[in-house]
Design a protein around this motif. Structure first.
Motif, PDB file in Angstrom:
ATOM      1  N   GLY A  38       0.793  -1.731  -0.027  1.00 62.88           N
ATOM      2  CA  GLY A  38      -0.219  -0.161  -0.097  1.00 62.88           C
ATOM      3  C   GLY A  38       1.265   0.950   0.772  1.00 62.88           C
ATOM      4  O   GLY A  38       1.751   1.147  -0.306  1.00 62.88           O
TER       5      GLY A  38
ATOM      6  N   LEU B 270      -3.031  -4.751   5.610  1.00 63.75           N
ATOM      7  CA  LEU B 270      -2.852  -3.913   4.262  1.00 63.75           C
ATOM      8  C   LEU B 270      -4.508  -3.352   4.256  1.00 63.75           C
ATOM      9  O   LEU B 270      -4.403  -1.398   4.372  1.00 63.75           O
ATOM     10  CB  LEU B 270      -2.734  -4.602   3.351  1.00 63.75           C
ATOM     11  CG  LEU B 270      -1.685  -4.596   2.696  1.00 63.75           C
ATOM     12  CD1 LEU B 270      -1.502  -5.325   1.982  1.00 63.75           C
ATOM     13  CD2 LEU B 270      -0.637  -3.001   2.903  1.00 63.75           C
ATOM     14  N   ARG B 274      -5.621  -0.872   7.886  1.00 60.34           N
ATOM     15  CA  ARG B 274      -3.966   0.215   6.917  1.00 60.34           C
ATOM     16  C   ARG B 274      -3.130  -0.449   7.681  1.00 60.34           C
ATOM     17  O   ARG B 274      -2.103   0.823   8.362  1.00 60.34           O
ATOM     18  CB  ARG B 274      -4.938   1.492   6.947  1.00 60.34           C
ATOM     19  CG  ARG B 274      -5.944   1.661   5.528  1.00 60.34           C
ATOM     20  CD  ARG B 274      -5.451   2.790   5.792  1.00 60.34           C
ATOM     21  NE  ARG B 274      -5.956   4.097   7.037  1.00 60.34           N
ATOM     22  CZ  ARG B 274      -4.731   4.740   7.826  1.00 60.34           C
ATOM     23  NH1 ARG B 274      -4.658   5.014   6.453  1.00 60.34           N
ATOM     24  NH2 ARG B 274      -5.238   5.233   8.597  1.00 60.34           N
ATOM     25  N   VAL B 276       0.634  -1.031   6.682  1.00 62.91           N
ATOM     26  CA  VAL B 276       0.734  -1.143   6.139  1.00 62.91           C
ATOM     27  C   VAL B 276       2.119  -2.416   6.512  1.00 62.91           C
ATOM     28  O   VAL B 276       2.499  -3.355   5.420  1.00 62.91           O
ATOM     29  CB  VAL B 276       1.693  -0.147   4.847  1.00 62.91           C
ATOM     30  CG1 VAL B 276       2.273   0.083   4.168  1.00 62.91           C
ATOM     31  CG2 VAL B 276       0.278   0.548   4.919  1.00 62.91           C
ATOM     32  N   SER B 280       2.316  -5.909   4.743  1.00 62.76           N
ATOM     33  CA  SER B 280       3.037  -6.284   3.446  1.00 62.76           C
ATOM     34  C   SER B 280       4.052  -7.208   4.014  1.00 62.76           C
ATOM     35  O   SER B 280       4.749  -8.203   2.923  1.00 62.76           O
ATOM     36  CB  SER B 280       4.060  -5.122   3.648  1.00 62.76           C
ATOM     37  OG  SER B 280       3.015  -3.740   2.536  1.00 62.76           O
TER      38      SER B 280
END
Lengths: 436, 313
Positions: A38, B270, B274, B276, B280
């Motif tokens: 993201g 993700l 959120r 990240v 990931s």
């Protein structure tokens, strides 16, 4: 790979085959992670505030962005506003077919500081998260100027750290649909569950799938029992007697036949479809179901009630609905303010109910005769809306909600005891709140 | 094989000026595709790896910190990851085995000469052409308790399972997801295997017939070994897909009842939360898992292919 080798000797055919296979395999695997990352958050900003007086002198174009306009309310409001205002032209841009998709699209635009949208139509649970990122304009003054025409509980959904970050556009609250020829109007949850267990056709259907809707169904009962997830200071207070009572009550309900085990797979629509078969007595669902039920053979036998109270407690609920948030990167903030002013007027709020069957955020609209004619359950809906509370307000709300619905589901499906679930819920919410 | 027309280039001592020039030319000609490959694959992956080594604040915009391997350590120490890992492998093992068995059977049938074969070959591909989410919703409707097609038929026939809330029970939920996947992708496996079947020469079968081999002996001793490369290829494709499964559990159960997959976990962190960096790290772990499995496959498949290549010589 030996890309600079000009020729392929035959002896290496097997090895080459293997390499080609490996290359295909790896390349395909890589594509997966390519979709993974993201975007990193952008720089923090000091939130600017919307000026309530600016709307009067606004001009230019305003672009409102949000989810697919199923009921036509967004486009309809934009058109009516453009006609009424004369100086500002508003248009509505659909940026996602579903709520989740729209959220992703909005987040992408906000992270990228896009100026495409001046206003976003945001689900009530996104407000604090977006506000914490500095993505929204502070609407405190605007909300205060409009306060007398807005139902207080709906305004609370836009509050984060003592400021208001949006204006409510239309709201939503759960209702109980019941078959008046089979079961009594529910006054308390206990009475509803007892009545539902009496006969096979009396059962209660609700949204018990492992998803956000289960959080809502659980919190509606928890709030009415006097429980809470976070207290006013933001401390985790879910590890309580009330939480245990509600969990035991819900799981007993599945065991003794008050609710069919099938609810573990229901979200809104399957619940409605199951209820339409006529095999159940009570259904918890949103107001839009009213119109759909009216088109079935059950039309004459069902009635609507506000969410019941917990025995010895009061009636409560959880607010849904949509807010109007001004993007911090809007190039026409005055126009956005003018649009909000229009959308929340008592007069337009009547149209929200009459033309689009949505729950107004203005109290007077609920008693308007023409609204009552279109929405005969407006009185019950108002009771549900006024008694309802927002879901826990936190920038990590999605994690909090997961901690709730996963553990509630574990109890309902029988894979965890109430005690285990309550402790895990509290631990996970505490951990979520400690997120960096 | 046109062995003689291929210049021998294995001897490094014999590298001539012309060879070097040719290599340069080859490099120049492949350079554009290498650059494109780097842009579409390497850059996003490198970026995802970088993201996975950091944490990005969900409460304060723009704040991030380098945490090294912490996201990986946390993921590998979490119950959720290993649960998802096991569930994904269970799903992949069940669905791929069924798809290969059914796919082989289907390919054998489609290889027979009969009227309307061409039409049937197209028709069997239909499930594969349907968007997975759409077919997932269809399966969800069919397994709906009380009113679903499957549950109603089972009750009407007095068979067990009619009163089961399929998507609400451990085991049953996994069974529905495996079934939905098998229904959808068996035609794909069948297609690859059918292609393998068609390159087996008729003479081999004739020879077997002359030697008096039974149908079963022919199948076990001729068809199956010669079909192995095609089956392995189908297995690789299907396993890689199955290990990344997302849409079926997302629509059917939202990961409830022991069906959360590795990809779903990464998605939740993700997109929904959120987180990240954490998310990931989970996608990189998923990617590594898929890669390791593919490499193992290729090792074994490579062996097979080599055997076949030798036999062909």
């Amino acid at each position: 790979m030996d890309l600079n080798r000009p020729a392929l000797p035959l002896q290496n055919k097997a090895a080459t085959n293997r390499k080609a296979l490996a290359a295909t395999a790896i390349a395909a695997a890589l594509l997966l992670s390519a979709c993974g990352g993201g975007a990193a958050p952008q720089g923090a900003e000091q939130a600017a505030a919307a000026d309530p007086a600016s709307g009067a002198n606004a001009s230019g174009a305003v672009n409102i962005c949000g989810v697919k306009d199923a009921s036509g309310i967004y486009k309809g409001t934009a058109e009516a506003f453009t006609k009424a205002n004369g100086k500002v032209t508003a248009k509505y841009t659909e940026i996602g077919a579903t709520t989740d998709e729209a959220r992703t699209q909005i987040v992408q635009r906000l992270e990228g500081k896009s100026t495409e949208c001046d206003l976003f139509v945001t689900d009530v649970i996104w407000t604090s998260e977006f506000a914490s990122q500095g993505w929204l304009l502070d609407q405190t003054k605007l909300v205060e100027a409009n306060k007398d025409r807005l139902i207080p509980s709906t305004v609370e959904t836009t509050k984060y750290q003592d400021k208001y970050w949006g204006s409510p556009f239309f709201t939503n609250a759960g209702l109980i649909y019941y078959q008046k020829d089979k079961v009594a109007k529910p006054e308390t949850w206990q009475q509803l569950y007892a009545e539902a267990a009496k006969a096979p056709g009396n059962g209660y259907v609700y949204q018990g799938k492992q998803y956000e809707g289960l959080t809502v169904n659980f919190l509606e009962m928890l709030y009415s029992a006097g429980g809470e997830v976070l207290n006013d200071q933001g401390d985790v207070t879910i590890d309580s007697k009330e939480t245990r009572d509600v969990l035991n009550f819900m799981s007993d309900g599945l065991k003794n036949g008050s609710a069919d085990r099938a609810v573990l797979t229901y979200n809104e629509d399957p619940a409605r479809l199951a209820y339409e078969s006529g095999d159940f007595g009570y259904q918890r669902n949103w107001p839009h179901v009213y119109r759909l039920l009216n088109a079935t053979p059950l039309a004459s036998s069902f009635d609507v009630a506000p969410l019941p109270a917990w025995e010895g407690g009061k009636a409560s609920g959880v607010l849904g609905g949509w807010n109007l948030a001004i993007s911090a990167h809007s190039t026409n903030q005055a126009g956005a303010v003018a649009f909000i002013d229009f959308a929340t007027t008592p007069d337009w709020q009547k149209h929200v109910a009459m033309d689009y069957s949505q729950a107004p955020v203005n109290e007077a609209a609920y008693s308007d005769p023409s609204v009552l004619q279109k929405m005969p359950f407006a009185t019950e809906l108002l009771a549900s809306v006024k008694g309802a509370k927002p879901r826990p307000i936190s920038p990590v709300y999605p994690q909090i909600s997961q901690a709730i619905y996963k553990n509630v589901y574990a109890v309902l499906s029988g894979t965890a005891s109430t005690e285990e679930a309550v402790q895990k819920m509290a631990e996970e919410i505490t951990a979520a709140k400690a997120s960096f | 094989m046109a062995l003689k027309t291929i210049p021998a280039s294995r001897g490094p001592a014999k590298t001539s000026g012309r060879d070097r020039a040719e290599r340069k030319l080859a490099f120049r000609m492949t350079a554009p595709s290498l650059v494109i490959m780097a842009l579409v694959a390497a850059v996003p992956i490198g970026y995802a790896i970088w993201l996975s080594l950091n944490q990005y604040s969900v409460r304060t915009a723009g704040l991030s910190r380098f945490v090294g391997l912490e996201n990986y350590i946390n993921a590998l120490a979490s119950q959720e990851w290993w649960a998802a890992f096991g569930q994904t492998f269970l799903f992949a093992g069940l669905s791929v085995s069924l798809e290969l068995i059914l796919g082989t059977a289907m390919a054998l049938l489609l290889n027979l000469a009969f009227k309307g074969r061409a039409v049937l070959r197209t028709v069997v591909l239909l499930p594969y052409a349907i968007i997975t989410v759409v077919s997932a919703i269809t399966w969800q409707t069919m397994f709906q308790p009380n009113m679903g097609l499957v549950t109603n038929v089972l009750s009407a026939l007095g068979l067990p399972g009619g009163d089961v809330v399929w998507l609400g029970e451990h085991g049953y939920a996994m069974a529905v997801i495996v079934m939905a996947d098998v229904w959808k992708t068996t035609p794909f496996a069948a297609l690859i295997i059918l292609a393998g079947l068609q390159v087996i020469s008729a003479e081999t079968y004739e020879a077997a017939e002359l030697d008096g081999a039974s149908k079963w002996q022919t199948f076990v001793n001729i068809t199956l070994p010669l079909l192995r490369p095609a089956i392995v290829l189908a297995a690789i494709f299907r396993t890689m897909d199955a290990l990344r499964v997302f849409d079926l559990p997302f629509v059917l159960t939202r990961g409830a009842n022991g069906t959360e997959s590795m990809s779903m976990l990464a998605y939740t962190q993700l997109r929904e939360n959120r987180l990240v960096g954490e998310g990931s790290a989970l996608s990189i772990l998923t990617f590594l898992t898929v890669m390791v499995v593919s490499v193992i496959y290729v090792r074994f498949a490579g062996g097979n292919i080599r055997d076949v290549a030798k036999e062909e010589q």
